[in-house]
Scaffold this motif. Sequence first.
Motif, short mmCIF file in Angstrom:
data_model
loop_
_atom_site.label_atom_id
_atom_site.label_comp_id
_atom_site.label_asym_id
_atom_site.label_seq_id
_atom_site.Cartn_x
_atom_site.Cartn_y
_atom_site.Cartn_z
N ASP A 231 0.83 -1.19 0.00
CA ASP A 231 0.00 0.00 0.00
C ASP A 231 0.88 1.25 0.00
OD1 ASP A 231 -2.50 -1.02 -0.28
OD2 ASP A 231 -2.95 -1.13 1.85
N TYR A 402 -0.03 -8.17 12.12
CA TYR A 402 -0.40 -7.16 11.10
C TYR A 402 -1.91 -6.92 11.15
CZ TYR A 402 -1.01 -4.74 6.67
OH TYR A 402 -1.35 -3.81 5.71
N ILE A 403 -2.66 -8.00 11.25
CA ILE A 403 -4.13 -7.87 11.31
C ILE A 403 -4.52 -7.13 12.58
CG2 ILE A 403 -6.31 -9.14 11.22
CD1 ILE A 403 -4.77 -9.82 8.78
N ASN A 406 -3.80 -3.43 12.30
CA ASN A 406 -4.55 -2.67 11.31
C ASN A 406 -6.06 -2.79 11.39
OD1 ASN A 406 -2.63 -1.17 9.71
ND2 ASN A 406 -1.72 -3.20 9.41
N ALA A 407 -6.53 -3.73 12.17
CA ALA A 407 -7.98 -3.85 12.29
C ALA A 407 -8.51 -2.84 13.31
CB ALA A 407 -8.39 -5.27 12.65
N ASP A 408 -7.62 -2.22 14.07
CA ASP A 408 -8.13 -1.18 14.98
C ASP A 408 -7.14 -0.06 15.17
OD1 ASP A 408 -6.30 -2.58 16.35
OD2 ASP A 408 -7.49 -2.84 18.17
N PRO B 313 -4.45 -4.35 1.61
CA PRO B 313 -4.52 -5.00 2.93
C PRO B 313 -5.01 -4.04 4.01
CG PRO B 313 -2.34 -5.30 1.94
CD PRO B 313 -3.09 -4.36 1.05
N LEU B 314 -4.71 -2.76 3.84
CA LEU B 314 -5.12 -1.80 4.87
C LEU B 314 -6.62 -1.55 4.82
CD1 LEU B 314 -2.09 0.64 4.76
CD2 LEU B 314 -2.70 -0.93 6.60
N VAL B 315 -7.20 -1.50 3.61
CA VAL B 315 -8.65 -1.36 3.50
C VAL B 315 -9.32 -2.62 4.04
CG1 VAL B 315 -10.59 -1.21 1.87
CG2 VAL B 315 -8.57 0.24 1.54
N THR B 317 -8.22 -4.94 6.17
CA THR B 317 -8.13 -5.14 7.62
C THR B 317 -9.02 -4.13 8.36
OG1 THR B 317 -6.08 -3.84 7.58
CG2 THR B 317 -5.85 -6.22 7.72
N ALA B 318 -9.15 -2.93 7.81
CA ALA B 318 -10.04 -1.95 8.45
C ALA B 318 -11.46 -2.50 8.46
CB ALA B 318 -9.99 -0.60 7.72
N ALA B 320 -12.33 -5.69 8.30
CA ALA B 320 -12.35 -6.80 9.26
C ALA B 320 -12.52 -6.26 10.68
CB ALA B 320 -11.07 -7.61 9.16
N GLY B 321 -11.88 -5.12 10.95
CA GLY B 321 -11.96 -4.52 12.29
C GLY B 321 -13.19 -3.64 12.46
N LEU B 398 -9.89 -9.03 5.26
CA LEU B 398 -8.66 -9.78 5.53
C LEU B 398 -8.59 -10.02 7.04
CD1 LEU B 398 -5.84 -10.95 4.90
CD2 LEU B 398 -4.97 -8.61 4.86
#
Lengths: 411, 411
Positions: A231, A402-403, A406-408, B313-315, B317-318, B320-321, B398
């Motif tokens: 990214d 990583y997850i 980036n998930a929060d 991956p950043l979109v 994972t966001a 997912a979160g 993700l």
Amino acid sequence: MASKVSPLAPNVIHPLPALPGVRLTARECGVRYKGRKDVMLMEIAPGSTIAGVLTKSLTCSAPVDICRKHLKGGKARAILVNAGNANAFTGKVGIEAVDRCLKATAKSLGCKVSEIFIASTGVIGEPINDKRITDNLPALIKDLQEDAWNDAARAIMTTDTFEKVATRTAKIGDAEVTINGIAKGSGMIAPDMATMLAFVATDAKIPAAILQTLLAKAADKSFNCITVDGDTSTSDTLLLVATGQGPKHKKPASATDPILKEFRAALESLLTDLAVQVVQDGEGAEKLVTIDVSGAASAAAARRIGLAIANSPLVKTAIAGEDANWGRIVMAVGKSGEKADRDKLSISIGGVEITRNGQRRPDYDEAPVAAHIKTRDVHIGVDVGIGSGKARVWTCDLTHRYIEINADYRS
Amino acid sequence: MASKVSPLAPNVIHPLPALPGVRLTARECGVRYKGRKDVMLMEIAPGSTIAGVLTKSLTCSAPVDICRKHLKGGKARAILVNAGNANAFTGKVGIEAVDRCLKATAKSLGCKVSEIFIASTGVIGEPINDKRITDNLPALIKDLQEDAWNDAARAIMTTDTFEKVATRTAKIGDAEVTINGIAKGSGMIAPDMATMLAFVATDAKIPAAILQTLLAKAADKSFNCITVDGDTSTSDTLLLVATGQGPKHKKPASATDPILKEFRAALESLLTDLAVQVVQDGEGAEKLVTIDVSGAASAAAARRIGLAIANSPLVKTAIAGEDANWGRIVMAVGKSGEKADRDKLSISIGGVEITRNGQRRPDYDEAPVAAHIKTRDVHIGVDVGIGSGKARVWTCDLTHRYIEINADYRS
């Protein structure tokens, strides 16, 4: 945000030496984070030149637009950087915030607005509270010091878990000059000219046009060869300042002047050091992966093949799982869009050749490869059997962390 | 490998109806997996035509090479498929294995080798034990049935958690024809002509050349608009057979013949259905994400922007979160390399417009967006403010489960 230090962090982070013509400071201004320094100011001696490479993102930030404009002048007196807010996609209010910061800094230092450079990193799309920065300018300027490089490197961190610093020396004729650099970056790393933020200074005296050529070339072999997650940031900014305040040396005639031979090598080495540190601090990284591609149609083709491997979630998760699943490397070469001869493709891991002539070697012994992939430093070699183009790229593995990160991130 | 069924799986999977001119069977042959059916044979009536789109991967598998060759003949009598081993990057031994399978099947059915199509999916780089397949051919042929579509769909699964089937009817003149399709795919999904494996048949009578045009066009709006992880398979194969054994109808003169209007729509609808099911079974997927891009320079540009968002991956994972971090969408548009006007970019999530004129709307209320992003069906809208090109793409989030699945797939 920054929590446990990356397992790939250097054991010791050395303090950078002072560099004639540069003073720095860092301060807690509360732009977004609490309880940590989040703004850094680098003051640069009058007469210094500057070069830069910036993100090619079409949604780049207001600070990137300004840097691009000011680089045309080739002169710098200060670099002002904040962490926590990228001031990207903030429209007119973002541009106005940049203007206020530039004017206040130029006024304080008694220089032109076009000699001030600015960079911001952090969340995208939130209006920035620039008053927090400008209110602190007098204190920032009062605190300027020659040996605050590491402090400055820490102030520009976001999800980074350690500060990234590097220093080199090089001879230009008989004069030994110094290059210092700091960088930040951990996620949203797939540079498309430079990555995230990196600020480099030398006490050599080099005209801006030559400096620009040197920087672009070295960036191409370093920052443009790394990826964490594919990214590309809206804020990628790499600036190189030459103060000319070090030992006197002959003026170089061009970027290819033989007098700059050592300097060119030192600059590339320093930028590579910083770039690899960014990968070592890649979000969730537990392994550094170095990929050497050879036999490609050109160096650019080799880099694209390397980045296709480096960006493949399936390759990266296999490495995280310590699984020598080299079939996924075959897949990534195939999807790169670059010329490759499937029936000549050779793949090695940890120096052990796994495939030859388009298939697994009959005598392939997985044991040494399995042992290598359990280390923190994984090496992949790929020869695509077409030509003589080669490139080295760096990435990290893709892990649960990583997850988690980036998930929060924003909440 | 396939464990818990995806939370995005359809509540009910209906059995596909029989389709005149096609018989199928599936059998446990032990190519790699134990305790499940892993080979499927589709027998096709004499006189049937065939079309196909195949991966553009430069490291494509031996079966893909063969399908490409046999498609030139435009005639099909059987499709033989195994799961567990992709027979990709297996060199000469892989080609020899394909040859033996083709010859044995052609001999058993009394047809030409060029009328047999083959596909393999699973691990890359392992020599395939084709004897397990050829030894079972007599039993496979003996078991051929008209109503074994769902059984066949299950036999081609790898990391899939549910079988993917779809059926449509369409009128050609007064005759109502049927289209049945099955597909597999869950990871390594970023089709570059077709995705993974999909086998579609109709009882309409359509010349191979016309069938090819219809298929390529429909694939472009369906399979070529999905991504799970941005990794393109070495085995992507989509085949469409027309048996001509259904109700009699007028022969179409070309792919754009008005008589095919309903058929074209039904084919695109069926392929989209299968493609979206692949995303719904995306490795670790907990949310289906539909991305509508408009205002691009062209439809192709819109798709590339959509895929840049869908592959970030950043979109992912966001989402997912369950974090409405729309700044990452801005980043992805910026990195796509396609024309976009940063200052006109408009982004919506769940139908709520978040940005306008290059910045967050002053009246933006995050509450409805936050509620929408907690559902299983997330919709993102992006207008890039340049032209009238538009596209719809699909992806999934993700999650940790993706890492779990892929960090130890092979072992």
